[in-house]
Write a protein that holds these residues in place. Sequence first.
Motif, PDB file in Angstrom:
ATOM      1  N   CYS A 327       0.839  -1.198   0.000  1.00  9.55           N
ATOM      2  CA  CYS A 327       0.000   0.000   0.000  1.00  9.55           C
ATOM      3  C   CYS A 327       0.879   1.255   0.000  1.00  9.55           C
ATOM      4  O   CYS A 327       0.617   2.220  -0.728  1.00  9.55           O
ATOM      5  CB  CYS A 327      -0.919  -0.023   1.221  1.00  9.55           C
ATOM      6  SG  CYS A 327      -2.234   1.201   1.179  1.00  9.55           S
ATOM      7  N   GLN A 328       1.932   1.245   0.788  1.00  8.79           N
ATOM      8  CA  GLN A 328       2.855   2.376   0.827  1.00  8.79           C
ATOM      9  C   GLN A 328       3.575   2.549  -0.507  1.00  8.79           C
ATOM     10  O   GLN A 328       3.855   3.680  -0.934  1.00  8.79           O
ATOM     11  CB  GLN A 328       3.848   2.176   1.965  1.00  8.79           C
ATOM     12  CG  GLN A 328       3.214   2.286   3.341  1.00  8.79           C
ATOM     13  CD  GLN A 328       4.135   1.875   4.481  1.00  8.79           C
ATOM     14  OE1 GLN A 328       5.131   1.178   4.259  1.00  8.79           O
ATOM     15  NE2 GLN A 328       3.801   2.286   5.703  1.00  8.79           N
ATOM     16  N   ALA A 329       3.846   1.442  -1.190  1.00 11.86           N
ATOM     17  CA  ALA A 329       4.494   1.516  -2.501  1.00 11.86           C
ATOM     18  C   ALA A 329       3.566   2.150  -3.536  1.00 11.86           C
ATOM     19  O   ALA A 329       4.023   2.880  -4.424  1.00 11.86           O
ATOM     20  CB  ALA A 329       4.916   0.120  -2.950  1.00 11.86           C
ATOM     21  N   VAL A 330       2.270   1.888  -3.429  1.00 10.51           N
ATOM     22  CA  VAL A 330       1.305   2.521  -4.326  1.00 10.51           C
ATOM     23  C   VAL A 330       1.316   4.039  -4.125  1.00 10.51           C
ATOM     24  O   VAL A 330       1.317   4.809  -5.087  1.00 10.51           O
ATOM     25  CB  VAL A 330      -0.118   1.954  -4.099  1.00 10.51           C
ATOM     26  CG1 VAL A 330      -1.148   2.751  -4.889  1.00 10.51           C
ATOM     27  CG2 VAL A 330      -0.188   0.485  -4.485  1.00 10.51           C
ATOM     28  N   GLN A 331       1.344   4.459  -2.870  1.00  7.44           N
ATOM     29  CA  GLN A 331       1.388   5.894  -2.570  1.00  7.44           C
ATOM     30  C   GLN A 331       2.647   6.529  -3.167  1.00  7.44           C
ATOM     31  O   GLN A 331       2.603   7.617  -3.739  1.00  7.44           O
ATOM     32  CB  GLN A 331       1.361   6.119  -1.059  1.00  7.44           C
ATOM     33  CG  GLN A 331       1.353   7.581  -0.636  1.00  7.44           C
ATOM     34  CD  GLN A 331       0.018   8.261  -0.858  1.00  7.44           C
ATOM     35  OE1 GLN A 331      -1.025   7.636  -0.715  1.00  7.44           O
ATOM     36  NE2 GLN A 331       0.036   9.527  -1.219  1.00  7.44           N
ATOM     37  N   ALA A 357      -3.842   4.285   0.474  1.00  8.88           N
ATOM     38  CA  ALA A 357      -2.939   4.987  -0.425  1.00  8.88           C
ATOM     39  C   ALA A 357      -3.801   5.711  -1.450  1.00  8.88           C
ATOM     40  O   ALA A 357      -4.557   5.080  -2.185  1.00  8.88           O
ATOM     41  CB  ALA A 357      -2.013   3.999  -1.131  1.00  8.88           C
ATOM     42  N   ALA A 358      -3.711   7.022  -1.457  1.00  4.55           N
ATOM     43  CA  ALA A 358      -4.553   7.805  -2.368  1.00  4.55           C
ATOM     44  C   ALA A 358      -3.839   9.110  -2.709  1.00  4.55           C
ATOM     45  O   ALA A 358      -4.212  10.174  -2.226  1.00  4.55           O
ATOM     46  CB  ALA A 358      -5.917   8.077  -1.738  1.00  4.55           C
ATOM     47  N   SER A 366     -11.747   7.432  -5.877  1.00  4.62           N
ATOM     48  CA  SER A 366     -11.499   6.008  -6.123  1.00  4.62           C
ATOM     49  C   SER A 366     -11.378   5.669  -7.597  1.00  4.62           C
ATOM     50  O   SER A 366     -11.047   4.538  -7.941  1.00  4.62           O
ATOM     51  CB  SER A 366     -12.620   5.166  -5.505  1.00  4.62           C
ATOM     52  OG  SER A 366     -12.679   5.363  -4.116  1.00  4.62           O
ATOM     53  N   ILE A 367     -11.653   6.628  -8.491  1.00  5.28           N
ATOM     54  CA  ILE A 367     -11.433   6.375  -9.904  1.00  5.28           C
ATOM     55  C   ILE A 367      -9.974   6.669 -10.254  1.00  5.28           C
ATOM     56  O   ILE A 367      -9.485   6.245 -11.302  1.00  5.28           O
ATOM     57  CB  ILE A 367     -12.390   7.211 -10.786  1.00  5.28           C
ATOM     58  CG1 ILE A 367     -12.343   6.744 -12.249  1.00  5.28           C
ATOM     59  CG2 ILE A 367     -12.088   8.691 -10.674  1.00  5.28           C
ATOM     60  CD1 ILE A 367     -12.699   5.298 -12.461  1.00  5.28           C
ATOM     61  N   GLU A 368      -9.264   7.358  -9.396  1.00  9.32           N
ATOM     62  CA  GLU A 368      -7.824   7.524  -9.551  1.00  9.32           C
ATOM     63  C   GLU A 368      -7.137   6.332  -8.886  1.00  9.32           C
ATOM     64  O   GLU A 368      -7.699   5.689  -8.007  1.00  9.32           O
ATOM     65  CB  GLU A 368      -7.366   8.841  -8.924  1.00  9.32           C
ATOM     66  CG  GLU A 368      -8.043  10.070  -9.532  1.00  9.32           C
ATOM     67  CD  GLU A 368      -7.538  11.368  -8.945  1.00  9.32           C
ATOM     68  OE1 GLU A 368      -6.316  11.598  -8.950  1.00  9.32           O
ATOM     69  OE2 GLU A 368      -8.382  12.174  -8.479  1.00  9.32           O
ATOM     70  N   LEU A 369      -5.915   6.038  -9.308  1.00  6.25           N
ATOM     71  CA  LEU A 369      -5.224   4.867  -8.773  1.00  6.25           C
ATOM     72  C   LEU A 369      -5.079   4.987  -7.262  1.00  6.25           C
ATOM     73  O   LEU A 369      -4.492   5.946  -6.751  1.00  6.25           O
ATOM     74  CB  LEU A 369      -3.849   4.722  -9.418  1.00  6.25           C
ATOM     75  CG  LEU A 369      -3.049   3.493  -8.962  1.00  6.25           C
ATOM     76  CD1 LEU A 369      -3.785   2.206  -9.303  1.00  6.25           C
ATOM     77  CD2 LEU A 369      -1.664   3.503  -9.585  1.00  6.25           C
ATOM     78  N   SER A 370      -5.615   4.026  -6.564  1.00  5.63           N
ATOM     79  CA  SER A 370      -5.578   4.043  -5.103  1.00  5.63           C
ATOM     80  C   SER A 370      -5.670   2.619  -4.582  1.00  5.63           C
ATOM     81  O   SER A 370      -6.023   1.691  -5.312  1.00  5.63           O
ATOM     82  CB  SER A 370      -6.730   4.895  -4.538  1.00  5.63           C
ATOM     83  OG  SER A 370      -7.977   4.439  -5.024  1.00  5.63           O
ATOM     84  N   ARG A 398       6.976   0.027 -10.461  1.00 13.65           N
ATOM     85  CA  ARG A 398       7.683   0.672  -9.346  1.00 13.65           C
ATOM     86  C   ARG A 398       7.269   0.076  -8.008  1.00 13.65           C
ATOM     87  O   ARG A 398       8.110  -0.092  -7.116  1.00 13.65           O
ATOM     88  CB  ARG A 398       7.410   2.182  -9.371  1.00 13.65           C
ATOM     89  CG  ARG A 398       8.024   2.883 -10.577  1.00 13.65           C
ATOM     90  CD  ARG A 398       7.821   4.380 -10.528  1.00 13.65           C
ATOM     91  NE  ARG A 398       8.436   5.017 -11.692  1.00 13.65           N
ATOM     92  CZ  ARG A 398       8.437   6.333 -11.903  1.00 13.65           C
ATOM     93  NH1 ARG A 398       7.872   7.146 -11.019  1.00 13.65           N
ATOM     94  NH2 ARG A 398       9.008   6.826 -12.974  1.00 13.65           N
ATOM     95  N   CYS A 399       5.994  -0.232  -7.874  1.00  6.91           N
ATOM     96  CA  CYS A 399       5.522  -0.854  -6.635  1.00  6.91           C
ATOM     97  C   CYS A 399       6.212  -2.195  -6.393  1.00  6.91           C
ATOM     98  O   CYS A 399       6.636  -2.499  -5.285  1.00  6.91           O
ATOM     99  CB  CYS A 399       4.012  -1.083  -6.691  1.00  6.91           C
ATOM    100  SG  CYS A 399       3.025   0.399  -6.493  1.00  6.91           S
TER     101      CYS A 399
END
Length: 406
Positions: A327-331, A357-358, A366-370, A398-399
């Motif tokens: 989740c932190q990698a997504v952020q 992660a948003a 929620s339509i943006e990558l999160s 990258r994640c």
Amino acid sequence: MDYDKIIAEAEREYAAEFARIDSIVLENQKKVLDAFISCRVSARHFAPSTGYGYGDDGRDKLSELFAAVFHTEAALASPHFASGTHTISCALFGILMPGDKVLSLTGRPYDTLASVIYGKGIGSLADFGITFECTALSGGKIDDKAVKKALAANKYDALYIQRSPGYERRKGLSTADIKEAVSLCRQYTEAPIIVDNCYGEFAETLEPSDVGADLVLGSLIKNPGGALAPTGGYAAGKKALIKRIEGRLTAPGIGAEIGSYEHSYRNFYQGLFVAPHTVAQARKGGLLAAAVMEKLGYAVFPPANDPTGDIVRVIDFEDKDKMIRFCQAVQAASPVDAFALPVPWDMPGYEDQVIMAAGTFVQGSSIELSADAPVRPPYSLYLQGGITYEHTKIALARCLRAFCEQ
């Protein structure tokens, strides 16, 4: 490990499914374009208003447009809905009366609605003597036998269907699933069938309102806002039901006659127009993530080879620390606040701590990558959104590097 190679392999393997999603976009885009043309949308409808908002053509035309897109008698699309939960709450309180009984065909609604429905001493439906019963799902599907038994034994004033999984491990319901449920219910009752359509808009060429649902509800910072709407929600359905909801959003007897917005409505119109394309980008990104994570040995639900009725994919980590790290990698791969480090916290409306992660342009969009998850076993992360497929593809690589290096 060569993650770019794994991603390329996944793209080749699921090329046919990517093409199928593109075909859905074309049909939905035509539907939305035709609605804009038939509703005679003009640049004047983007103009702001103040005070009571009497004669606010932009407000009224936006609702007319949503009714045209969802093929319903009426609609209420408004920036004054604060969230999907607020939209659903207004609808339930507008339609139901003290002593009414509701049956949920999809089990207990997700966390943020629990207080609205079952809370004690806070002005909930339960406090008004409104009963909300549930039939459990069976294998992630609506349990026809349980529904038949409940409908045969009781009189319900409304029926409720939650399309997306919330924080359950199931895939979003398809419109075919909803059509079957509507047909089943109509054998026993003419009570209004309400569908929480969050995360499901434009995932298919039909909406629940096309297959018999009397009312569909959703958030504008999810699919139908196209990542441009800054806030808001919508309700679309039978005119009599929409009038009741209008009275709950403002006041009975006033309804949609008032309500100003001192900023341009353009983002709401433009967001709806690009929504079919944006939703497809998110669905393709979710498909890619599912395929890649499966190749790396993680269970994904629904699996990559199983189309879903919404934009959500669930990744099972079976480990708290692993889930948090991913989740932190997504952020860290987000365009906004990439430097922030999400940690579990007591988020309003949820029973467990939630990590989210948003790094989004619109807060909580929620339509943006999160990615988000309740911090509880089996430590499943809910991945959704992605304005562009390319961003999801880059972010995924990258994640994986960051996650596996840790």
